[in-house]
Design an enzyme around this catalytic site. Structure first.
Site, PDB file in Angstrom:
ATOM      1  N   LYS A 211       0.863  -1.284  -0.027  1.00 58.30           N
ATOM      2  CA  LYS A 211       0.148  -0.227   0.407  1.00 58.30           C
ATOM      3  C   LYS A 211       1.094   1.537  -0.004  1.00 58.30           C
ATOM      4  O   LYS A 211       0.238   2.161  -0.139  1.00 58.30           O
ATOM      5  CB  LYS A 211      -0.786   0.228   1.223  1.00 58.30           C
ATOM      6  CG  LYS A 211      -1.881  -1.331   0.861  1.00 58.30           C
ATOM      7  CD  LYS A 211      -2.442  -1.185  -0.358  1.00 58.30           C
ATOM      8  CE  LYS A 211      -3.879  -1.924  -0.200  1.00 58.30           C
ATOM      9  NZ  LYS A 211      -5.001  -1.748  -1.852  1.00 58.30           N
ATOM     10  N   HIS A 230      -7.825   2.668  -7.272  1.00 60.23           N
ATOM     11  CA  HIS A 230      -8.356   1.342  -6.692  1.00 60.23           C
ATOM     12  C   HIS A 230      -8.985   0.774  -7.021  1.00 60.23           C
ATOM     13  O   HIS A 230     -10.419   0.199  -6.201  1.00 60.23           O
ATOM     14  CB  HIS A 230      -8.329   1.910  -5.279  1.00 60.23           C
ATOM     15  CG  HIS A 230      -8.008   0.442  -3.784  1.00 60.23           C
ATOM     16  ND1 HIS A 230      -9.125  -0.120  -3.105  1.00 60.23           N
ATOM     17  CD2 HIS A 230      -7.855  -0.868  -4.021  1.00 60.23           C
ATOM     18  CE1 HIS A 230      -8.815  -0.721  -1.779  1.00 60.23           C
ATOM     19  NE2 HIS A 230      -8.005  -1.456  -2.936  1.00 60.23           N
ATOM     20  N   SER A 248     -11.558  -3.738   0.718  1.00 59.24           N
ATOM     21  CA  SER A 248     -10.839  -4.795   1.072  1.00 59.24           C
ATOM     22  C   SER A 248     -13.019  -5.677   1.426  1.00 59.24           C
ATOM     23  O   SER A 248     -13.443  -5.171   2.501  1.00 59.24           O
ATOM     24  CB  SER A 248     -10.324  -4.601   2.096  1.00 59.24           C
ATOM     25  OG  SER A 248     -10.404  -6.065   2.551  1.00 59.24           O
ATOM     26  N   ARG A 333      -4.706 -12.902   4.096  1.00 60.64           N
ATOM     27  CA  ARG A 333      -4.823 -13.233   2.997  1.00 60.64           C
ATOM     28  C   ARG A 333      -3.124 -14.262   1.692  1.00 60.64           C
ATOM     29  O   ARG A 333      -2.760 -14.354   3.101  1.00 60.64           O
ATOM     30  CB  ARG A 333      -3.534 -11.588   3.205  1.00 60.64           C
ATOM     31  CG  ARG A 333      -4.232 -10.570   3.738  1.00 60.64           C
ATOM     32  CD  ARG A 333      -5.679 -10.107   2.404  1.00 60.64           C
ATOM     33  NE  ARG A 333      -6.046  -8.529   3.483  1.00 60.64           N
ATOM     34  CZ  ARG A 333      -6.838  -7.822   2.451  1.00 60.64           C
ATOM     35  NH1 ARG A 333      -6.590  -8.515   0.857  1.00 60.64           N
ATOM     36  NH2 ARG A 333      -7.874  -6.833   2.592  1.00 60.64           N
TER      37      ARG A 333
END
Length: 544
Positions: A211, A230, A248, A333
């Site tokens: 990020k 994004h 997300s 993740r």
């Protein structure tokens, strides 16, 4: 040749005005040993030998980043210096940091790293050669170097003449002293445009690396009239590009990974005069409760050698994964190269989009599952960036919360939000792009009462958007948000299309919808002074 790799003829150079190259490692770092541009197997060996990771049943590298299992947004700062000061939208998100204190902290980090073995990776951001940024990533952890190798664009052979224009220095175990260093805590993410450096410490969560470089691109590209986004992007057989905005947990990665539509990228893109290009060479997918049936391509990608899994539970004996477990975090993740997805676009570039889909996970359960947007409404919802903040994405968030994240990525946007919205509106108008709002959140009631939107229904809506059939449907205007919603759709029950019909208590729906509309209106007040009259006219106005 693999899609994410660069031949020697195509490495190119960056064209960002005013960015001077950093030709070597920062002079202050004199590590005992520097491992440069190691291969995937070599990084595996170092990570395992040093106790950083274990190998999963299918060859994945499994790591634990606790206590940081998400980003630390309160610990990110921008060094205040003349070259960038007037461009940065200073405030709660973009907080200033003293240049002298940065130099002092970096000197301490450099001394710390000088006593250790470190890892260095030369890579690029940006699939379009004209906008590519050469970056050197220096890490204390071997698996962090593998993470960067998975996610960024890596040349087939490390070039001898590589000239990084930004350097990321990540000292995962080095902790700052807030009183001495001026940080918020022992964790720090510091962006210095004058020194062309990102300095990270006090956290093992690798998402900070990803990020931070996204933040750099969000600063540099708009200065060249390129919209940084994004979003994920894919392309159909006829070359029709679709982009998916969303934070997300909204389905951005899942919905763009479509067997019938090759993937351009799953998270970060630029939109130039020639079309869409991916910033990255990999994917960073959220895998909590990942379904092999509903998301087969991502499922296969995370069960391979080379994939890095963060904070995923596993059987200690067999090393098989338990993707349903949130024992460590909801924010589990996987990082993997984009070529692990079987159908990807070579070169990670596409033309101008035909459709823009703005995804939201509405925790109130009142937004329609799909709605058609005008250009001005698209700019309004882009500025609003409403969704539910999903548990675990940031530290301290333990359950979904309604939130507004402008441009669907507020923590990473450096300029004022209207800079990005203006570029979006110009591109929509110039290329006649269809715009849609899709709610993947709750229906029949708010979070805790209603149910999550059926992924089968959402996919049917996406297919109808992309094949053009939804554009010709009959629409009605709902009264709370001014949205045009379809009356009928193939494979989707009509009572699903109008969220009010999905609630048993219609009066409760009206109250909840009125409440959310009021939150939209309150949030938009910060943009009213700089927004165009047309966008202000398209803003949500709660009914009396």
């Amino acid at each position: 040749m693999q899609a994410r790799r660069l031949s020697a003829a195509k490495r190119g150079t960056s064209c960002f005005p005013g960015v001077s190259a950093i030709l070597t490692l920062p002079d202050a770092i004199k590590a005992t040993r520097i491992h440069a541009n190691l291969s995937v197997p070599e990084l595996y060996e170092y990570a395992i030998r040093r106790g950083e990771a274990i190998v999963g049943a299918d060859g994945q590298l499994i790591v634990d980043t606790s206590p940081h299992t998400g980003r630390s947004p309160n610990d990110k700062f921008f060094v205040k210096e003349p070259s960038s000061e007037s461009h940065i939208d200073w405030g709660k998100t973009n907080k200033p940091f003293d240049a002298h204190r940065f130099d002092e902290l970096f000197a301490r980090v450099a001394a710390y790293l000088s006593e250790r073995e470190i890892f260095s990776l030369d890579c690029y951001l940006g699939a379009d050669e004209r906008y590519r940024l050469p970056v050197r990533v220096i890490t204390e952890l071997a698996w962090h170097s593998l993470f960067a190798r998975d996610l960024f664009i890596v040349p087939e052979t490390a070039p001898k003449d590589f000239s990084p224009e930004f350097t990321v220095v990540d000292a995962a175990f080095f902790e700052a002293d807030p009183q001495r260093d001026g940080t918020n805590s022992s964790t720090f993410i510091l962006v210095n445009f004058a020194k062309r450096m990102i300095l990270i410490g006090g956290t093992r969560y690798a998402g900070e690396i990803k990020k931070s470089v996204f933040t750099i691109m969000n600063y540099l590209l708009p200065l060249r009239d390129v919209l940084s986004m994004h979003c994920s992007a894919n392309v159909g057989v006829d070359g029709d590009v679709a982009i998916f905005f969303g934070l997300s947990g909204t389905g951005k990665t899942t919905l763009s990974a479509d067997p019938a539509r090759p993937l351009i990228g799953d998270d970060e893109h630029g939109w130039s005069a020639d079309g869409i290009f991916n910033f990255e060479g990999g994917c960073y997918a959220k895998v909590i409760r990942l379904s092999q049936v509903a998301e087969p391509e991502i499922w296969e990608a995370i069960h391979r050698f080379g994939t890095v899994l963060e904070n995923v539970e596993y059987d200690p004996a067999t090393r098989t994964l338990d993707l349903d477990s949130q024992a460590k975090t909801e924010n589990t993740r996987a990082a993997y190269p984009i070529e692990f997805i079987p159908n990807v676009v070579g070169g990670s570039k596409g033309g101008h989009p035909k459709n823009i889909v703005m995804l939201t996970a509405d925790a109130f359960g009142v937004l329609p599952p799909v709605a058609k947007l005008s250009r001005e409404q698209a700019m309004y919802h882009f500025l609003s960036g409403y969704t539910a903040k999903v548990a675990g994405t940031e530290r301290g968030i333990t359950e979904p919360q309604a939130t507004f994240s402008t441009c669907f990525g507020a923590p990473f946007m450096v300029h004022h939000p209207t800079v990005y919205a203006r570029l979006l509106g110009q591109n929509i108008e110039k290329h006649d792009v269809g715009c849609w709002l899709v709610n993947t959140g709750w229906t029949g009631g708010p979070y805790g009462v209603g149910s999550r939107m059926s992924i089968a229904h959402t996919r049917a809506m996406i297919y109808a958007i992309l094949d053009g059939s939804l554009k010709s449907a009959e629409f009605e205007r709902e009264p709370f948000f001014g949205l045009d919603i379809p009356l009928r759709m193939h494979d989707v029950p009509s009572d699903v299309l109008n969220p009010r019909n999905a609630w048993k208590d219609r009066a409760a729906y009206d109250a909840q919808a009125r409440k959310l509309a009021g939150l939209f209106a309150d949030n938009f007040k910060q943009f009213e002074a700089l927004a165009s009259p047309a966008v202000r006219a398209a803003a949500i106005k709660p009914p009396a």
